[in-house]
Design an enzyme around this catalytic site. Structure first.
Site, PDB file in Angstrom:
ATOM      1  N   GLU A 194       0.838  -1.207   0.000  1.00 40.11           N
ATOM      2  CA  GLU A 194       0.000   0.000   0.000  1.00 40.11           C
ATOM      3  C   GLU A 194       0.872   1.255   0.000  1.00 40.11           C
ATOM      4  OE1 GLU A 194      -3.942  -1.703   2.349  1.00 40.11           O
ATOM      5  OE2 GLU A 194      -2.093  -1.330   3.454  1.00 40.11           O
ATOM      6  N   ASP A 254       3.919   1.502  -1.248  1.00 36.48           N
ATOM      7  CA  ASP A 254       4.493   1.647  -2.592  1.00 36.48           C
ATOM      8  C   ASP A 254       3.488   2.256  -3.568  1.00 36.48           C
ATOM      9  OD1 ASP A 254       6.763   0.505  -1.642  1.00 36.48           O
ATOM     10  OD2 ASP A 254       6.376  -1.490  -2.484  1.00 36.48           O
ATOM     11  N   SER A 264      33.244  18.075  21.758  1.00 35.66           N
ATOM     12  CA  SER A 264      33.234  16.659  22.107  1.00 35.66           C
ATOM     13  C   SER A 264      33.030  16.485  23.608  1.00 35.66           C
ATOM     14  CB  SER A 264      34.554  16.082  21.646  1.00 35.66           C
ATOM     15  OG  SER A 264      34.470  14.714  21.644  1.00 35.66           O
ATOM     16  N   LEU A 265      33.185  15.269  24.098  1.00 34.74           N
ATOM     17  CA  LEU A 265      32.985  15.010  25.526  1.00 34.74           C
ATOM     18  C   LEU A 265      34.295  14.575  26.172  1.00 34.74           C
ATOM     19  CD1 LEU A 265      29.763  12.813  25.369  1.00 34.74           C
ATOM     20  CD2 LEU A 265      29.898  15.133  26.273  1.00 34.74           C
ATOM     21  N   GLU A 325      22.707   7.889  29.373  1.00 36.77           N
ATOM     22  CA  GLU A 325      22.205   7.270  28.137  1.00 36.77           C
ATOM     23  C   GLU A 325      23.357   6.579  27.411  1.00 36.77           C
ATOM     24  OE1 GLU A 325      20.537  10.890  26.594  1.00 36.77           O
ATOM     25  OE2 GLU A 325      22.350  11.383  25.490  1.00 36.77           O
ATOM     26  N   LYS A 348      26.173   5.667  24.748  1.00 37.59           N
ATOM     27  CA  LYS A 348      26.990   6.444  23.811  1.00 37.59           C
ATOM     28  C   LYS A 348      27.106   5.620  22.534  1.00 37.59           C
ATOM     29  CE  LYS A 348      31.393   8.941  23.689  1.00 37.59           C
ATOM     30  NZ  LYS A 348      31.820   8.491  22.386  1.00 37.59           N
ATOM     31  N   ASP A 356      28.314   4.514  18.971  1.00 38.20           N
ATOM     32  CA  ASP A 356      29.563   4.635  18.217  1.00 38.20           C
ATOM     33  C   ASP A 356      29.248   4.783  16.733  1.00 38.20           C
ATOM     34  OD1 ASP A 356      32.213   4.739  17.690  1.00 38.20           O
ATOM     35  OD2 ASP A 356      32.586   2.597  17.956  1.00 38.20           O
ATOM     36  N   GLU A 398      23.602  11.017  16.321  1.00 41.29           N
ATOM     37  CA  GLU A 398      24.601  10.110  15.776  1.00 41.29           C
ATOM     38  C   GLU A 398      23.970   9.222  14.708  1.00 41.29           C
ATOM     39  OE1 GLU A 398      27.360  10.765  17.573  1.00 41.29           O
ATOM     40  OE2 GLU A 398      28.723   9.113  17.126  1.00 41.29           O
ATOM     41  N   TYR A 456      19.899  13.294  20.345  1.00 42.42           N
ATOM     42  CA  TYR A 456      19.911  13.548  21.790  1.00 42.42           C
ATOM     43  C   TYR A 456      20.384  14.950  22.153  1.00 42.42           C
ATOM     44  CZ  TYR A 456      24.510  12.158  20.273  1.00 42.42           C
ATOM     45  OH  TYR A 456      25.650  12.053  19.550  1.00 42.42           O
ATOM     46  N   LYS A 481      24.894  13.117  31.837  1.00 38.59           N
ATOM     47  CA  LYS A 481      24.630  14.546  31.617  1.00 38.59           C
ATOM     48  C   LYS A 481      23.840  15.119  32.783  1.00 38.59           C
ATOM     49  CE  LYS A 481      24.247  13.784  26.666  1.00 38.59           C
ATOM     50  NZ  LYS A 481      23.382  13.611  25.500  1.00 38.59           N
ATOM     51  N   LYS A 502      33.596   5.193  29.371  1.00 35.99           N
ATOM     52  CA  LYS A 502      33.887   4.119  28.414  1.00 35.99           C
ATOM     53  C   LYS A 502      33.868   2.767  29.111  1.00 35.99           C
ATOM     54  CE  LYS A 502      35.235   6.638  24.780  1.00 35.99           C
ATOM     55  NZ  LYS A 502      35.612   6.335  23.439  1.00 35.99           N
ATOM     56  N   CYS A 549      42.774 -23.121  -5.695  1.00 38.29           N
ATOM     57  CA  CYS A 549      41.703 -23.334  -4.724  1.00 38.29           C
ATOM     58  C   CYS A 549      42.102 -24.475  -3.788  1.00 38.29           C
ATOM     59  CB  CYS A 549      40.415 -23.677  -5.475  1.00 38.29           C
ATOM     60  SG  CYS A 549      39.110 -24.253  -4.375  1.00 38.29           S
ATOM     61  N   CYS A 571      39.670 -27.671  -4.703  1.00 33.60           N
ATOM     62  CA  CYS A 571      39.652 -28.419  -5.961  1.00 33.60           C
ATOM     63  C   CYS A 571      40.922 -28.247  -6.780  1.00 33.60           C
ATOM     64  CB  CYS A 571      38.430 -28.037  -6.793  1.00 33.60           C
ATOM     65  SG  CYS A 571      38.517 -26.385  -7.471  1.00 33.60           S
ATOM     66  N   CYS A 603      37.521 -18.999  -6.636  1.00 32.10           N
ATOM     67  CA  CYS A 603      37.618 -20.210  -7.421  1.00 32.10           C
ATOM     68  C   CYS A 603      36.433 -20.162  -8.380  1.00 32.10           C
ATOM     69  CB  CYS A 603      37.508 -21.431  -6.507  1.00 32.10           C
ATOM     70  SG  CYS A 603      37.227 -22.939  -7.431  1.00 32.10           S
ATOM     71  N   CYS A 615      33.490 -27.090  -8.164  1.00 27.20           N
ATOM     72  CA  CYS A 615      34.313 -27.126  -6.948  1.00 27.20           C
ATOM     73  C   CYS A 615      33.500 -27.658  -5.760  1.00 27.20           C
ATOM     74  CB  CYS A 615      34.841 -25.737  -6.640  1.00 27.20           C
ATOM     75  SG  CYS A 615      35.624 -25.637  -5.023  1.00 27.20           S
TER      76      CYS A 615
END
Ligand code: IVH
Length: 681
Positions: free
Chosen positions: A34, A36, A81-82, A112, A114, A116, A172, A224, A288, A312, A406, A409, A424, A429
């Site tokens: 629907e 689409d 940055s932090l 919360e 972090k 990456d 992020e 965030y 925070k 971390k 290979c 084989c 290969c 094979c």
């Protein structure tokens, strides 16, 4: 009569809503088909009325013309940055500093995850997305708006009636683990270099100059933070997270408000426990101060704010000995070097093998047999060798030479132009056949029990099988089967019965099992939604295929090439003659007409009547969205015996909990037909 302009506006609004329901709330209100259909109507109207184009139209999610480069633009508010911390003493010291700065002013904290990924800043003017900038050097970043628009969970309009003149949202962008694994599999089978981790894959994807290609990368994002603002204010960080959700953004899947530092410390622990539940790689937590009006008072150093701190976690890594390097031949013939390791514990599991991806990657990391290596296992991702501990390298350790033949084989191997992988290309094979058959019988394909690695190997060696179609002729070779080692009467019977049962699988399982280049499970399901049977798919042209969400031109060609091959046609004919189901068994669900449609369901504990995959498949067919972790957005938890933390969490959130029997009963009395039930169990 509505004018085309009115219709365009209402279609855009409707599609934005459905997009939000699907990608942010994971609770679709309509079927893909629907959706689409509406999108197609809008595309046609926009094509007929080019004067009404809008870069934020839902039709633009697929990307546009490639650009030559990105413009660098200054941030209104720098992206700093932090400060990092690595142990709980650092966190207590952070609290002491806050206390000193704030004196008797009361404050609390938010913790919360972090994420990456890659930091991003989105600028909305009068509620409309006008720009997306990368962090860059913090003062100015690259304008990658056209790439960011392709990320479906990012709102192109704020969901608010009277939007503020300016609002910059920060967060992020990441690639979820499943998407990352699939992308790497695909790259590996196409002979491209694989990405080392989801963050690199995200950064690499966002740098692409062709946004149509970006649209195909499984990117997502959480939000965030704030940049420049005009005409809007937020009192607390926790309030901001709530508001962001209302405005249409995805926010971190969990956060904790904490009255004091001891609560912060337990939140840090709870968050770490959730590591594998998160769809993204988490490299720590962020603590925070909740009260935003204190931010100015506390201020920032040159690099980072004094009101927040990153914490971390220990990386999920371990050191071990690389005893040997073996070479695996995949079903597409790609040779993959595999590290055979001295078994070692990493984040709760024993790891004894890790992929080395390809020779280029091995050379880059200078990996040799006998090395001590650092391996990493994060969530669901296959363990990988991160680096070599060079100081521990024994004398004479030599790199694995690039392959010439290979290992299975003996045919010469080739490296196609523009690819990094050695392959290969010998069609017969045995290693390729083995990988192919193992894939065909796998749980998420034809789900044939009793077909372990050893059996498949022996069947191939004994020349009892060469292709999947041969499995369905095995009943004629019963006496040979009985002669095989460890194959008694009972095991042979079980095996033949399992093969017989697999004739009745869903069409998508067969499509997945065939091993069509680039077609994974999800694409196979989308193909099933679009084609009633394999014959219809075989007749589909490129234009028909590219309409399907995950399928681009390259994949469409790969599918068509595969289906046009003489060997494929023979294979399909043989499967047909054997009585294997080649048809879609039920109409694609209209996700609105079953009691579970649109509901987010979590399965936990042991199920007794069906396997987890069967339950998932059943729920999916009934329009439910099955997710792995319990959150406020979960509608229902189905808990079997042994359910632990997920059940407890559901209870604490007041989420409805069903037993497996409740689920079965609801399904029987629900709108799904009896035939459907029988088919699925
Ligand atoms: S707050 C003033 N919260 O980590 C800086 N950052 O190492 C405010 N990150 O620059 C950032 N998850 O790119 C914040 N929940 C989160 C985060 C987060 C990931 C990134 C962000 C930041 C970097 C610092």
């Amino acid at each position: 009569m509505a004018t085309p302009e009115d219709r365009i506006h209402s279609l855009r609004e409707e599609l934005h809503t459905h997009n939000h329901q699907y990608y942010v709330l994971a609770a679709p209100l309509i079927t893909d088909r629907e959706y689409d259909h509406l999108l197609k109507e809008l595309e046609e109207l926009e094509a007929a009325h080019p004067e009404l184009t809008d870069p934020n139209s839902p039709t633009r999610r697929v990307g546009g013309e490639p650009v030559e480069g990105f413009e660098t633009i200054a941030h209104d508010v720098p992206m700093i940055s932090l400060a990092n911390s690595y142990d709980l003493e650092d966190i207590r010291a952070f609290d002491q500093r806050s206390l000193k700065l704030l004196g008797s002013t009361p404050y609390s904290y938010v913790v919360e995850p972090k994420v990456d990924g890659v930091a991003m800043s989105l600028r909305y003017e009068d509620g409309v997305l006008v720009r997306a900038l990368t962090r860059g050097d913090g003062r100015s970043g690259d304008d990658i708006t056209s790439n960011i628009r392709t990320i479906s969970s990012i709102p192109l309009h704020l969901r608010i009636d009277t939007p503020p003149p300016v609002l910059e949202i920060r967060g992020e962008v990441y690639m979820n683990r499943d998407g990352f694994a699939k992308l790497n599999d695909q790259r590996e089978s196409e002979g491209h270099a694989v990405f080392a981790n989801p963050r690199n894959a995200t950064a690499g994807s966002l740098k692409l100059l062709d946004s149509r290609e970006v649209a195909r990368r499984p990117l997502d994002a959480v939000w965030y933070g704030l940049g420049a603002m005009d005409g809007i204010e937020f009192e607390t960080h926790s309030g901001l997270l709530e508001q962001l959700t209302k405005l249409g953004f995805k926010t971190p899947p969990s956060f904790w408000t904490c009255r004091d530092i001891e609560e912060v410390i337990s939140a840090l622990e709870e968050n770490e426990q959730k590591r594998s539940e998160y769809p993204f790689e988490m490299d720590g937590a962020v603590v925070k101060i909740d009260q935003r009006h204190l931010y100015e008072e506390m201020g920032s150093t040159a690099k980072s704010p004094r009101w927040a701190m990153a914490y971390k976690y220990e990386p999920e890594q371990a050191e071990t000995l690389l005893k040997d390097i073996t070479i695996q031949v995949g079903r597409t013939g790609v040779l993959t070097p595999v590290a055979e390791l001295e078994p070692v514990q990493v984040s709760g599991t024993t790891v004894s093998r890790a992929t080395l991806h390809n020779w280029e990657e091995m050379e880059r990391k200078d990996i040799r047999i006998g090395d001590t290596v650092v391996i990493e296992k994060a969530g669901e991702i296959i363990p990988a060798v991160v680096r070599v501990v060079k100081e521990k390298r024994p004398h004479g350790a030599a790199p694995l030479p690039t392959p010439t033949t290979c290992p299975a084989c003996g045919s010469p191997v080739v490296k196609r132009e523009g690819e990094v992988a050695w392959r290969c290309e010998h069609p017969g094979c045995p290693a390729k056949s083995q990988s192919w058959i193992r894939h065909f019988v796998g749980r998420r394909a034809m789900d044939i029990d009793h077909m372990g690695e050893e059996i498949v190997k022996t069947l191939l060696e004994e020349e009892l099988i060469a292709t999947p179609a041969d499995l369905y002729r095995l009943h004629d070779s019963k006496s040979q089967l009985l002669e095989m080692e460890r194959m008694g009467e009972k095991s042979v019977e079980n095996l033949l019965q399992a093969i017989e049962d697999s004739k009745d699988r869903e069409l998508w399982q067969l499509l997945h099992g065939l091993g069509i280049p680039m077609v994974g499970e999800r694409t196979a399901q989308q193909l099933e939604d679009h084609f009633a049977d394999l014959d219809e798919l075989m007749q589909a042209d490129r234009e028909t295929l590219v309409v399907i969400p995950d399928i681009g031109e390259k994949m469409a060609d790969a599918i068509r090439d595969y289906l046009a091959k003489e060997t494929t046609r023979t294979l399909i004919q043989e499967l047909r003659e054997a009585g294997v189901n080649l048809k879609r068994k039920q109409e694609p669900v209209t996700a609105t007409d079953t009691p579970l449609s649109g509901k987010t369901v979590v399965l936990t504990g042991t199920l007794e009547e069906m396997t987890r995959n069967e339950a998932k498949e059943l729920l999916r067919k009934l329009g439910a969205i099955v997710t792995g972790s319990v959150s406020k957005k979960t509608d229902l938890v189905v808990a079997g015996p042994g359910a632990g933390s997920k059940r407890a969490k559901a209870e604490s959130l007041g989420i409805e909990i069903w037993s497996e029997q409740d689920l079965l009963q609801a399904l029987e009395s629900g709108t799904s037909s009896e035939a459907e039930q029988r088919e699925l169990f």
